[in-house]
Scaffold this motif. Sequence first.
Motif, PDB file in Angstrom:
ATOM      1  N   PRO A 173     -14.377  -3.776 -24.721  1.00 59.36           N
ATOM      2  CA  PRO A 173     -13.298  -3.570 -25.876  1.00 59.36           C
ATOM      3  C   PRO A 173     -12.120  -2.931 -25.635  1.00 59.36           C
ATOM      4  O   PRO A 173     -11.085  -3.252 -26.153  1.00 59.36           O
ATOM      5  N   ASP A 174     -11.966  -1.921 -24.762  1.00 57.30           N
ATOM      6  CA  ASP A 174     -10.892  -1.310 -24.443  1.00 57.30           C
ATOM      7  C   ASP A 174      -9.770  -2.292 -24.103  1.00 57.30           C
ATOM      8  O   ASP A 174      -8.522  -1.545 -23.883  1.00 57.30           O
ATOM      9  N   CYS A 175      -9.923  -3.275 -23.710  1.00 55.91           N
ATOM     10  CA  CYS A 175      -9.015  -4.010 -23.189  1.00 55.91           C
ATOM     11  C   CYS A 175      -8.383  -5.010 -24.035  1.00 55.91           C
ATOM     12  O   CYS A 175      -7.232  -5.802 -23.873  1.00 55.91           O
ATOM     13  N   ALA A 176      -8.638  -4.974 -25.240  1.00 55.30           N
ATOM     14  CA  ALA A 176      -8.160  -5.920 -26.421  1.00 55.30           C
ATOM     15  C   ALA A 176      -6.806  -5.714 -26.605  1.00 55.30           C
ATOM     16  O   ALA A 176      -6.060  -6.587 -26.957  1.00 55.30           O
ATOM     17  N   GLY A 177      -6.109  -4.388 -26.779  1.00 54.70           N
ATOM     18  CA  GLY A 177      -4.837  -4.296 -26.741  1.00 54.70           C
ATOM     19  C   GLY A 177      -4.048  -4.201 -25.568  1.00 54.70           C
ATOM     20  O   GLY A 177      -2.869  -3.817 -25.765  1.00 54.70           O
ATOM     21  N   GLY A 178      -4.543  -4.985 -24.671  1.00 57.10           N
ATOM     22  CA  GLY A 178      -3.606  -4.981 -23.296  1.00 57.10           C
ATOM     23  C   GLY A 178      -4.336  -3.780 -22.390  1.00 57.10           C
ATOM     24  O   GLY A 178      -5.250  -3.206 -22.468  1.00 57.10           O
ATOM     25  N   PHE A 179      -3.630  -4.016 -21.244  1.00 55.26           N
ATOM     26  CA  PHE A 179      -4.059  -3.299 -19.932  1.00 55.26           C
ATOM     27  C   PHE A 179      -3.211  -3.499 -18.874  1.00 55.26           C
ATOM     28  O   PHE A 179      -2.206  -4.265 -18.926  1.00 55.26           O
ATOM     29  N   VAL A 180      -3.151  -2.405 -17.880  1.00 56.32           N
ATOM     30  CA  VAL A 180      -2.378  -2.418 -16.667  1.00 56.32           C
ATOM     31  C   VAL A 180      -3.414  -2.335 -15.330  1.00 56.32           C
ATOM     32  O   VAL A 180      -4.186  -1.849 -15.353  1.00 56.32           O
ATOM     33  N   PHE A 181      -2.921  -3.466 -14.647  1.00 56.32           N
ATOM     34  CA  PHE A 181      -3.535  -3.791 -13.427  1.00 56.32           C
ATOM     35  C   PHE A 181      -2.815  -3.147 -12.367  1.00 56.32           C
ATOM     36  O   PHE A 181      -1.733  -3.264 -12.249  1.00 56.32           O
ATOM     37  N   PRO A 191       0.847  -1.130  -0.096  1.00 56.68           N
ATOM     38  CA  PRO A 191      -0.021   0.092   0.012  1.00 56.68           C
ATOM     39  C   PRO A 191       0.859   1.324   0.094  1.00 56.68           C
ATOM     40  O   PRO A 191       1.922   1.407   0.870  1.00 56.68           O
ATOM     41  N   GLY A 192       0.410   2.016  -0.915  1.00 56.72           N
ATOM     42  CA  GLY A 192       1.076   3.464  -0.795  1.00 56.72           C
ATOM     43  C   GLY A 192       2.560   3.598  -1.609  1.00 56.72           C
ATOM     44  O   GLY A 192       3.226   4.632  -1.726  1.00 56.72           O
ATOM     45  N   CYS A 193       2.936   2.278  -2.319  1.00 55.23           N
ATOM     46  CA  CYS A 193       4.292   2.385  -3.016  1.00 55.23           C
ATOM     47  C   CYS A 193       4.102   3.296  -4.338  1.00 55.23           C
ATOM     48  O   CYS A 193       5.130   3.300  -4.947  1.00 55.23           O
ATOM     49  N   GLY A 194       2.864   3.620  -4.754  1.00 54.89           N
ATOM     50  CA  GLY A 194       2.900   4.260  -6.075  1.00 54.89           C
ATOM     51  C   GLY A 194       2.179   3.737  -7.105  1.00 54.89           C
ATOM     52  O   GLY A 194       2.362   4.239  -8.413  1.00 54.89           O
ATOM     53  N   LYS A 195       1.300   2.651  -7.064  1.00 55.36           N
ATOM     54  CA  LYS A 195       1.187   1.735  -8.047  1.00 55.36           C
ATOM     55  C   LYS A 195      -0.036   2.611  -8.804  1.00 55.36           C
ATOM     56  O   LYS A 195       0.105   2.672 -10.205  1.00 55.36           O
ATOM     57  N   GLY A 196      -0.918   3.235  -8.156  1.00 54.15           N
ATOM     58  CA  GLY A 196      -1.863   4.105  -8.835  1.00 54.15           C
ATOM     59  C   GLY A 196      -1.576   5.111  -9.519  1.00 54.15           C
ATOM     60  O   GLY A 196      -1.838   5.549 -10.748  1.00 54.15           O
ATOM     61  N   THR A 197      -0.418   5.841  -9.005  1.00 54.10           N
ATOM     62  CA  THR A 197       0.156   7.020  -9.663  1.00 54.10           C
ATOM     63  C   THR A 197       0.896   6.485 -10.861  1.00 54.10           C
ATOM     64  O   THR A 197       0.653   7.190 -12.285  1.00 54.10           O
ATOM     65  N   GLN A 198       1.568   5.490 -10.731  1.00 55.84           N
ATOM     66  CA  GLN A 198       2.440   4.967 -12.216  1.00 55.84           C
ATOM     67  C   GLN A 198       1.190   4.233 -13.099  1.00 55.84           C
ATOM     68  O   GLN A 198       1.562   4.304 -14.373  1.00 55.84           O
ATOM     69  N   ALA A 199       0.305   3.816 -12.625  1.00 57.09           N
ATOM     70  CA  ALA A 199      -0.809   2.917 -13.670  1.00 57.09           C
ATOM     71  C   ALA A 199      -1.052   4.236 -14.481  1.00 57.09           C
ATOM     72  O   ALA A 199      -1.526   3.959 -15.660  1.00 57.09           O
ATOM     73  N   ALA A 200      -1.575   5.163 -13.934  1.00 56.04           N
ATOM     74  CA  ALA A 200      -2.007   6.549 -14.613  1.00 56.04           C
ATOM     75  C   ALA A 200      -1.243   6.909 -15.621  1.00 56.04           C
ATOM     76  O   ALA A 200      -1.584   7.200 -16.807  1.00 56.04           O
ATOM     77  N   PHE A 201      -0.104   6.963 -15.139  1.00 53.46           N
ATOM     78  CA  PHE A 201       1.177   7.286 -16.411  1.00 53.46           C
ATOM     79  C   PHE A 201       1.102   6.290 -17.413  1.00 53.46           C
ATOM     80  O   PHE A 201       1.282   6.730 -18.854  1.00 53.46           O
ATOM     81  N   LEU A 202       1.243   4.996 -17.192  1.00 55.57           N
ATOM     82  CA  LEU A 202       1.333   4.091 -18.128  1.00 55.57           C
ATOM     83  C   LEU A 202       0.090   3.892 -19.122  1.00 55.57           C
ATOM     84  O   LEU A 202       0.321   3.748 -20.205  1.00 55.57           O
ATOM     85  N   ALA A 203      -1.102   4.202 -18.493  1.00 55.34           N
ATOM     86  CA  ALA A 203      -2.359   4.264 -19.296  1.00 55.34           C
ATOM     87  C   ALA A 203      -2.153   5.459 -20.256  1.00 55.34           C
ATOM     88  O   ALA A 203      -2.595   5.265 -21.542  1.00 55.34           O
ATOM     89  N   GLU A 204      -1.501   6.488 -19.896  1.00 56.17           N
ATOM     90  CA  GLU A 204      -1.836   7.607 -20.822  1.00 56.17           C
ATOM     91  C   GLU A 204      -0.693   7.643 -21.821  1.00 56.17           C
ATOM     92  O   GLU A 204      -0.858   7.687 -23.001  1.00 56.17           O
ATOM     93  N   HIS A 205       0.590   6.776 -21.422  1.00 59.50           N
ATOM     94  CA  HIS A 205       1.745   6.935 -22.281  1.00 59.50           C
ATOM     95  C   HIS A 205       1.424   5.630 -23.278  1.00 59.50           C
ATOM     96  O   HIS A 205       1.969   5.830 -24.501  1.00 59.50           O
ATOM     97  N   PHE A 206       0.892   4.757 -22.942  1.00 58.48           N
ATOM     98  CA  PHE A 206       0.774   3.478 -23.805  1.00 58.48           C
ATOM     99  C   PHE A 206      -0.582   3.460 -24.363  1.00 58.48           C
ATOM    100  O   PHE A 206      -0.847   2.242 -25.182  1.00 58.48           O
ATOM    101  N   HIS A 207      -1.709   4.171 -24.020  1.00 61.68           N
ATOM    102  CA  HIS A 207      -3.028   4.261 -24.422  1.00 61.68           C
ATOM    103  C   HIS A 207      -3.546   2.495 -24.129  1.00 61.68           C
ATOM    104  O   HIS A 207      -3.957   2.186 -25.200  1.00 61.68           O
ATOM    105  N   ILE A 208      -3.483   2.328 -22.956  1.00 60.22           N
ATOM    106  CA  ILE A 208      -4.010   1.252 -22.443  1.00 60.22           C
ATOM    107  C   ILE A 208      -5.067   1.531 -21.247  1.00 60.22           C
ATOM    108  O   ILE A 208      -4.394   2.384 -20.618  1.00 60.22           O
ATOM    109  N   PRO A 209      -5.886   1.026 -20.947  1.00 60.52           N
ATOM    110  CA  PRO A 209      -6.694   1.143 -19.712  1.00 60.52           C
ATOM    111  C   PRO A 209      -5.921   0.691 -18.468  1.00 60.52           C
ATOM    112  O   PRO A 209      -5.241  -0.298 -18.507  1.00 60.52           O
ATOM    113  N   ALA A 210      -6.064   1.532 -17.465  1.00 63.65           N
ATOM    114  CA  ALA A 210      -5.364   1.035 -16.281  1.00 63.65           C
ATOM    115  C   ALA A 210      -6.603   0.435 -15.359  1.00 63.65           C
ATOM    116  O   ALA A 210      -7.651   1.426 -15.268  1.00 63.65           O
ATOM    117  N   ILE A 211      -6.594  -0.595 -14.692  1.00 64.96           N
ATOM    118  CA  ILE A 211      -7.484  -0.941 -13.926  1.00 64.96           C
ATOM    119  C   ILE A 211      -6.953  -1.216 -12.565  1.00 64.96           C
ATOM    120  O   ILE A 211      -6.073  -2.008 -12.106  1.00 64.96           O
TER     121      ILE A 211
END
Length: 215
Positions: A75-83, A9-29
């Motif tokens: 459908p937004d998960c077809a090209g990948g995703f970040v959990f 908890p608190g290590c920064g997963k949510g912060t970096q998931a948002a970055f990856l989602a924007e950068h690689f155009h995949i949904p962050a779940i």
Amino acid sequence: MILLLFGPPGCGKGTQAAFLAEHFHIPAISTGEVFRAECKAGTPLGKMACQIMAKGGLVGDDIVNGVVANRLTRPDCAGGFVFDGFPRTLPQAEQLDKILEARGFGKPQVVDFCVSPEELVKRISGRWMCSVGGEIYNIHEAPPKVAGICDRDGGKLVQRADDRPEAVKERLVVYERQTKPLTEYYRRRGVLDLLDAGAPVEEVSRALEKLVKCS
Ligand code: AP5
């Protein structure tokens, strides 16, 4: 691209998931985010999850697996995703493997965020979230322009119920007992990467981007 962000908890997963989602155009779940939204909406699932989350425990595997299986049909998960925050137990990891295989996805890349306990406490105690859009702030490192107000949508910033010290203590215990052992599960499959996530946000993002691109 299937990424699993793993860490306490608190290590920064949510912060970096948002970055990856924007950068690689995949949904962050974020399963935590799904349950917080249900909580806010007052659904039966939300009411049940709220109680468990506030104490720092884990929502049951069957429920989590159902939520995830359903989300991955969109459908937004077809090209990948970040959990972010899933899987957290062995039954969840096994269920995810089955889904990935059944849908013809490749192996996931699992990134284990390494942060010192002192830094985790600092990050959690400084975290504020937008009550409207869920944007994350930190009063120490990434404060909003106006105290208590979200820069993006003007929503009121609030602290999470499970960021109370007693709940945080329990979340850390639960993480060590139930989630940390999964690193071994993924290490054996040769898909685990360690990330030094104790640096400032932008530095961690750069290191993460490099790690993801190199794999
Ligand atoms: P969840 O929402 O997933 O919470 P968590 O895993 O405990 O992680 P956090 O959200 O607390 O932290 P984070 O790692 O995302 O860090 P963040 O980016 O916010 O789950 C909540 C609950 O839901 C669980 O306890 C459980 O009850 C339930 N749940 C969820 N998934 C479940 C599952 N699969 N199974 C069963 N139950 C489940 O950053 C933290 C702070 O630090 C922020 O203020 C941020 O601005 C700041 N920060 C981030 N990076 C940096 C940096 N590099 N330097 C300085 N500050 C930073």
